[in-house]
Scaffold this motif. Structure first.
Motif, PDB file in Angstrom:
ATOM      1  N   ASP A  74     -13.799  -2.968  -5.112  1.00  0.00           N
ATOM      2  CA  ASP A  74     -14.943  -3.539  -4.649  1.00  0.00           C
ATOM      3  C   ASP A  74     -15.673  -2.858  -3.912  1.00  0.00           C
ATOM      4  O   ASP A  74     -15.071  -2.151  -2.958  1.00  0.00           O
ATOM      5  N   PRO A  75     -17.010  -3.044  -3.567  1.00  0.00           N
ATOM      6  CA  PRO A  75     -17.669  -1.997  -2.722  1.00  0.00           C
ATOM      7  C   PRO A  75     -17.671  -2.231  -1.046  1.00  0.00           C
ATOM      8  O   PRO A  75     -18.077  -1.812  -0.138  1.00  0.00           O
ATOM      9  N   ILE A  76     -16.980  -3.562  -0.723  1.00  0.00           N
ATOM     10  CA  ILE A  76     -17.243  -4.350   0.427  1.00  0.00           C
ATOM     11  C   ILE A  76     -15.664  -3.993   1.282  1.00  0.00           C
ATOM     12  O   ILE A  76     -15.608  -3.914   2.280  1.00  0.00           O
ATOM     13  N   TYR A  77     -14.727  -4.359   0.514  1.00  0.00           N
ATOM     14  CA  TYR A  77     -13.188  -4.262   1.057  1.00  0.00           C
ATOM     15  C   TYR A  77     -12.367  -3.175   0.642  1.00  0.00           C
ATOM     16  O   TYR A  77     -12.533  -2.362   1.357  1.00  0.00           O
ATOM     17  N   THR A  78     -11.956  -3.369  -0.646  1.00  0.00           N
ATOM     18  CA  THR A  78     -11.021  -2.307  -1.117  1.00  0.00           C
ATOM     19  C   THR A  78     -11.494  -0.864  -1.286  1.00  0.00           C
ATOM     20  O   THR A  78     -10.854  -0.118  -1.119  1.00  0.00           O
ATOM     21  N   GLY A  79     -12.904  -0.853  -1.667  1.00  0.00           N
ATOM     22  CA  GLY A  79     -13.410   0.576  -1.872  1.00  0.00           C
ATOM     23  C   GLY A  79     -13.505   1.226  -0.643  1.00  0.00           C
ATOM     24  O   GLY A  79     -13.374   2.456  -0.636  1.00  0.00           O
ATOM     25  N   LYS A  80     -14.011   0.582   0.337  1.00  0.00           N
ATOM     26  CA  LYS A  80     -14.187   1.317   1.599  1.00  0.00           C
ATOM     27  C   LYS A  80     -12.803   1.559   2.175  1.00  0.00           C
ATOM     28  O   LYS A  80     -12.668   2.636   2.867  1.00  0.00           O
ATOM     29  N   ALA A  81     -11.871   0.631   2.039  1.00  0.00           N
ATOM     30  CA  ALA A  81     -10.480   0.929   2.338  1.00  0.00           C
ATOM     31  C   ALA A  81      -9.864   2.146   1.746  1.00  0.00           C
ATOM     32  O   ALA A  81      -9.381   2.884   2.310  1.00  0.00           O
ATOM     33  N   PHE A  82     -10.022   2.171   0.539  1.00  0.00           N
ATOM     34  CA  PHE A  82      -9.642   3.436  -0.381  1.00  0.00           C
ATOM     35  C   PHE A  82     -10.269   4.606   0.209  1.00  0.00           C
ATOM     36  O   PHE A  82      -9.756   5.649  -0.136  1.00  0.00           O
ATOM     37  N   ALA A  83     -11.252   4.563   0.558  1.00  0.00           N
ATOM     38  CA  ALA A  83     -12.136   5.457   1.054  1.00  0.00           C
ATOM     39  C   ALA A  83     -11.556   6.219   2.066  1.00  0.00           C
ATOM     40  O   ALA A  83     -11.287   7.246   2.586  1.00  0.00           O
ATOM     41  N   GLY A  84     -11.090   5.392   2.998  1.00  0.00           N
ATOM     42  CA  GLY A  84     -10.345   5.577   4.323  1.00  0.00           C
ATOM     43  C   GLY A  84      -8.982   6.214   4.014  1.00  0.00           C
ATOM     44  O   GLY A  84      -8.954   7.161   4.694  1.00  0.00           O
ATOM     45  N   MET A 133     -14.381   4.030  -5.132  1.00  0.00           N
ATOM     46  CA  MET A 133     -14.390   2.869  -6.245  1.00  0.00           C
ATOM     47  C   MET A 133     -14.512   3.586  -7.516  1.00  0.00           C
ATOM     48  O   MET A 133     -13.955   3.387  -8.653  1.00  0.00           O
ATOM     49  N   GLU A 134     -15.399   4.579  -7.827  1.00  0.00           N
ATOM     50  CA  GLU A 134     -15.703   5.171  -8.854  1.00  0.00           C
ATOM     51  C   GLU A 134     -14.526   6.194  -9.208  1.00  0.00           C
ATOM     52  O   GLU A 134     -14.381   6.144 -10.299  1.00  0.00           O
ATOM     53  N   LYS A 135     -13.989   6.921  -8.170  1.00  0.00           N
ATOM     54  CA  LYS A 135     -12.794   7.716  -8.501  1.00  0.00           C
ATOM     55  C   LYS A 135     -11.532   6.796  -8.958  1.00  0.00           C
ATOM     56  O   LYS A 135     -11.271   7.087 -10.128  1.00  0.00           O
ATOM     57  N   MET A 136     -11.482   5.691  -8.443  1.00  0.00           N
ATOM     58  CA  MET A 136     -10.208   4.835  -8.917  1.00  0.00           C
ATOM     59  C   MET A 136     -10.667   4.103 -10.458  1.00  0.00           C
ATOM     60  O   MET A 136      -9.861   4.152 -11.411  1.00  0.00           O
ATOM     61  N   ALA A 137     -11.933   3.950 -10.801  1.00  0.00           N
ATOM     62  CA  ALA A 137     -12.147   3.502 -11.903  1.00  0.00           C
ATOM     63  C   ALA A 137     -12.286   4.611 -12.912  1.00  0.00           C
ATOM     64  O   ALA A 137     -11.786   4.502 -14.183  1.00  0.00           O
ATOM     65  N   ALA A 138     -12.784   5.744 -12.735  1.00  0.00           N
ATOM     66  CA  ALA A 138     -12.877   6.954 -13.687  1.00  0.00           C
ATOM     67  C   ALA A 138     -11.436   7.576 -13.867  1.00  0.00           C
ATOM     68  O   ALA A 138     -11.298   8.071 -15.039  1.00  0.00           O
ATOM     69  N   LEU A 139     -10.443   7.678 -12.862  1.00  0.00           N
ATOM     70  CA  LEU A 139      -9.122   8.470 -13.031  1.00  0.00           C
ATOM     71  C   LEU A 139      -8.154   7.646 -13.474  1.00  0.00           C
ATOM     72  O   LEU A 139      -7.067   7.920 -14.049  1.00  0.00           O
ATOM     73  N   GLU A 140      -8.303   6.114 -12.912  1.00  0.00           N
ATOM     74  CA  GLU A 140      -7.084   5.338 -13.157  1.00  0.00           C
ATOM     75  C   GLU A 140      -7.484   3.775 -14.220  1.00  0.00           C
ATOM     76  O   GLU A 140      -6.657   3.155 -14.393  1.00  0.00           O
ATOM     77  N   GLY A 141      -8.850   3.766 -14.293  1.00  0.00           N
ATOM     78  CA  GLY A 141      -9.304   2.651 -15.042  1.00  0.00           C
ATOM     79  C   GLY A 141      -8.976   1.185 -14.124  1.00  0.00           C
ATOM     80  O   GLY A 141      -8.710   0.235 -14.795  1.00  0.00           O
TER      81      GLY A 141
END
Ligand SMILES: Cc1ncc(COP(=O)(O)O)c(C=O)c1O
Length: 323
Positions: free
Chosen positions: A280-290, A268-276
């Motif tokens: 979210d921490p429950i769904y899309t953040g975990k999926a993006f970590a995947g 989540m932090e990577k997406m916010a910091a690099l792309e603005g």
């Protein structure tokens, strides 16, 4: 032949949702890979997110059955109640929402602001929400109403059709941009969205690989996912049968559905910091970590185009910040 136009549907969002490259994360992924984001979070009603396309078919079905109100509910961080209330307002149907006691105050306040009738489930989410949905519908029927039940997660054959539409739109967009998509990755809760992604990919871009990142431990078996996708396929009247070989499941669950993980937070932090862009921490953040973990395994090849489906999650993001 594809009978999609004969199935009741009400357009509710602003389409096409954007499809754009993430140049900074693409660079981090390395090897000339290009990562794109399909912005279903920006579909223009409520908080957006993956429930809206599903609701277009569900509410189309409700209206074709002359229903006069909807009853639905979801977990304490689900995007379903806000999405359902917003879309029901658009078509003029009163919404009855079953919310767990643990629902965040913001979600509750916004649901009230939309004029929804709220029924609080005293027990923890899960079966009790589904049970209260059925009970509430029964009481409404006894009062002379004709309620339409929307299952938690809006997960039904109609939901699959909604995501088949998204894939059609996305592959057309990509073709117009001169981009050929090698791999699409999406988040899986019930797997209903993925069933639509798989079917739409089979229909409109069969050479693309579609992977789901499950954010809960108890994820559907491939057999169940195939059944969901092929039920929709039969409604469409096509011959694009989905098989278990079409399915690729990766797990990024931590303690399971509803839990946060350190990898999810970092993603989540990577997406916010690099792309603005917020996840979210429950769904899309975990999926993006995947997706980032899959990149480390070498599953994506040099120069490939990968799309991450942004399925929303604003309710979970706000809920996690303000709890
Ligand atoms: C933001 C977000 N993404 C993905 C999902 C997973 O969708 P599905 O249950 O269709 O797998 C959900 C489910 O609630 C969600 O809220």
């Amino acid at each position: 032949m594809n009978r999609v136009d004969s199935i009741a549907k009400i357009p509710l969002g602003c389409y096409p949702t954007p499809l754009h490259e993430l140049p900074n994360i693409s660079r981090v992924m390395g090897d000339g890979k290009r990562l794109y984001l399909k912005r279903e979070d920006l579909c223009g009603i409520g908080f957006g997110g993956n429930k809206i396309r599903k609701l277009e078919y569900l509410l189309g079905d409700a209206i074709s059955q002359n229903c006069d109100c909807i009853v639905t509910g979801g977990g304490s961080l689900s995007n379903q109640p806000i999405a359902a209330a917003a879309c029901a307002n658009r078509v003029g149907l009163p919404a009855y929402l079953i919310l767990p006691k643990t629902t965040n105050a913001i979600i509750r306040r916004l649901s009230e602001q939309m004029g929804a009738s709220i029924i609080i489930s005293e027990n923890e989410p899960g079966n009790s929400v589904a049970k209260l949905i059925r009970q509430t519908a029964k009481v409404l029927q006894e009062q002379g109403y004709n309620p339409y039940i929307i299952p938690p997660g809006a997960s039904s054959v109609h939901g699959v059709l909604g995501y088949t539409d998204v894939m059609k739109e996305m592959y057309e967009q990509a073709a117009n941009m001169g981009v050929s998509i090698d791999h699409i990755v999406c988040c899986g809760g019930t797997g209903n969205t993925y069933a639509g992604v798989i079917l739409g990919t089979k229909l409109y871009s069969p050479s693309t690989t579609a992977t789901v990142v499950s954010i809960g431990r108890r994820f559907c078996h491939k057999e169940t996912l195939c059944k969901m996708a092929n039920e929709a396929q039969r409604l469409l009247g096509t011959n694009a049968m989905v098989t278990e070989e079409d399915m690729h499941i990766f797990f990024s669950c931590g303690k399971g559905h509803g839990s946060e993980t350190s990898k999810g937070r970092a993603a989540m932090e990577k997406m916010a910091a690099l792309e603005g862009i917020f996840l979210d921490p429950i769904y899309t953040g975990k999926a993006f970590a995947g997706l980032l973990e899959l990149n480390e395994t070498g599953i994506f090849h040099s120069g490939q185009v990968i799309v991450f489906l942004h399925t929303g999650g604003m309710a979970a993001l706000l809920g996690s910040i303000t709890k």
